[in-house]
Design a protein around this motif. Structure first.
Motif, PDB file in Angstrom:
ATOM      1  N   MET A   1      17.145   7.129  16.182  1.00 25.73           N
ATOM      2  CA  MET A   1      17.863   6.328  15.189  1.00 25.73           C
ATOM      3  C   MET A   1      16.942   6.059  13.989  1.00 25.73           C
ATOM      4  O   MET A   1      15.819   5.611  14.169  1.00 25.73           O
ATOM      5  N   HIS A  72      26.097   2.496   9.119  1.00 23.17           N
ATOM      6  CA  HIS A  72      25.124   2.423  10.218  1.00 23.17           C
ATOM      7  C   HIS A  72      25.057   3.830  10.817  1.00 23.17           C
ATOM      8  O   HIS A  72      26.021   4.308  11.411  1.00 23.17           O
ATOM      9  N   MET A  74      23.363   4.948  13.277  1.00 29.20           N
ATOM     10  CA  MET A  74      23.175   4.971  14.729  1.00 29.20           C
ATOM     11  C   MET A  74      22.134   6.035  15.110  1.00 29.20           C
ATOM     12  O   MET A  74      21.159   6.206  14.406  1.00 29.20           O
ATOM     13  N   GLU A 113      26.960  13.887  11.723  1.00 25.56           N
ATOM     14  CA  GLU A 113      26.485  13.332  12.987  1.00 25.56           C
ATOM     15  C   GLU A 113      26.401  14.456  14.013  1.00 25.56           C
ATOM     16  O   GLU A 113      27.424  14.990  14.446  1.00 25.56           O
ATOM     17  N   ARG A 119      29.098   7.798  17.065  1.00 21.87           N
ATOM     18  CA  ARG A 119      28.681   6.406  17.034  1.00 21.87           C
ATOM     19  C   ARG A 119      28.443   5.871  15.625  1.00 21.87           C
ATOM     20  O   ARG A 119      28.386   4.657  15.429  1.00 21.87           O
ATOM     21  N   ARG A 121      28.908   4.467  11.979  1.00 21.21           N
ATOM     22  CA  ARG A 121      29.942   3.515  11.582  1.00 21.21           C
ATOM     23  C   ARG A 121      29.943   3.298  10.071  1.00 21.21           C
ATOM     24  O   ARG A 121      28.896   3.257   9.440  1.00 21.21           O
TER      25      ARG A 121
END
Length: 308
Positions: A1, A72, A74, A113, A119, A121
């Motif tokens: 992350m 975010h 992630m 991603e 995940r 956001r």
């Protein structure tokens, strides 16, 4: 992350390319990305991006009239920059593409991603009060005084690993840089904050400032030269994180690990814990009395297995 140094590098690259530009369109490909209902994505079209900032591990895009896009990333979310070619904006990648933010006379910021688990956001927010709800509450470790840093650690009794990575305590520190900070401070990740001496606390403060500053400066310098394409928690220059089984850069002992759920903590038993191994929550429970307590016992166990 991506953590504090990585996010700061992204911010430098973004300010150079898109701050001051009008948003031509926000193209959302993945139905899992957007986590809010109001305001709609269309409300951002035509607004000028005034600034980008970091809120913990989140990136905040501040548009006119207090319209904010909070991303975010992630674990596997990343940004790609595609300059405008003629009048055409770049296509959203078919496999890993989540969204595109098209900026007039500049190009497309693509959000991807590389994971089956979606995940990453995106929250679209109107008003500074609503934006504040996305702040976990952690303070910025960089630049704070030693006294405030120590007070923050002593306010709750946690293991050092948890204290450094809790977004309600410190902002932007995650798995990778907490490993590096604790190695630099020569402290084990499982030690409780209530058991730290004054010298331990001072050393941890200095290491936090040093590690975050050095890595932020390094990644920001790279981002000034080129878009940060390889944003990763595993870098060959790191001392312990992602280096399980490899020799310690200081003492040569093999780097150890503690696994818990999807996270792995890396440390040097010799440099950080007097040569004693820390219990792995899974493996040590399985082996029970056979779990090696020291590096010497671990080597003896490996040798015994090798010899049958």
């Amino acid at each position: 992350m991506p953590e504090l140094p990585d996010i700061e590098a992204y911010l430098v690259a973004l300010r150079e390319r898109v701050v001051g530009r009008r948003l031509a369109a926000m193209r959302l490909r993945s139905p899992f990305l957007l986590r809010t209902v109001t305001p709609p994505a269309s409300a951002f079209t035509g607004r000028t991006l005034q600034d980008v900032s970091r809120l913990g591990k989140r990136i905040v895009f501040a548009f006119g009239a207090e319209h904010f896009a909070v991303v975010h990333l992630m674990v596997a979310g990343r940004f790609q920059w595609k300059p405008l070619k003629g009048d055409a904006f770049a296509a959203v990648p078919g496999r890993n593409g989540l969204a595109a933010f098209d900026f007039e006379a500049a190009g497309s910021l693509l959000l991807t991603e590389a994971s089956k688990k979606k995940r990453a956001r995106l929250h679209l927010v109107e008003g500074a009060t609503n934006l504040a709800e996305h702040n976990p509450g952690g303070v910025e470790a960089l630049g704070m005084t030693e006294a405030n840093f120590i007070a923050r650690l002593r306010a709750r009794n946690h293991t050092l690993k948890r204290a450094l990575t809790d977004p309600r305590i410190f902002s932007g520190i995650g798995n990778a840089y907490s490993d590096e900070i604790l190695f630099d401070a020569r402290l084990p990740p499982t030690r409780w904050t209530s058991r730290l001496s004054d010298d331990d606390l001072s050393r941890l403060y200095a290491s936090t400032q040093r590690v975050l500053t050095e890595w932020s400066d390094r990644l920001i310098d790279e981002a000034k030269a080129r878009w940060p394409k390889k944003v990763t928690a595993f870098r060959p220059e790191m001392n312990v994180h992602g280096r399980y089984g490899k020799p310690c850069n200081v003492c040569g002992a093999p780097i150890q690990r503690i696994r818990f759920a999807d996270n792995e903590t890396n440390y040097c038993a010799a440099c950080q814990n007097g040569g004693k191994l820390l219990a792995d929550r899974g493996l040590s429970r399985l082996l029970k009395g056979d779990w090696p307590k020291t590096l010497e016992q671990l080597e003896q166990m490996k040798e015994a297995r090798k010899n049958g």
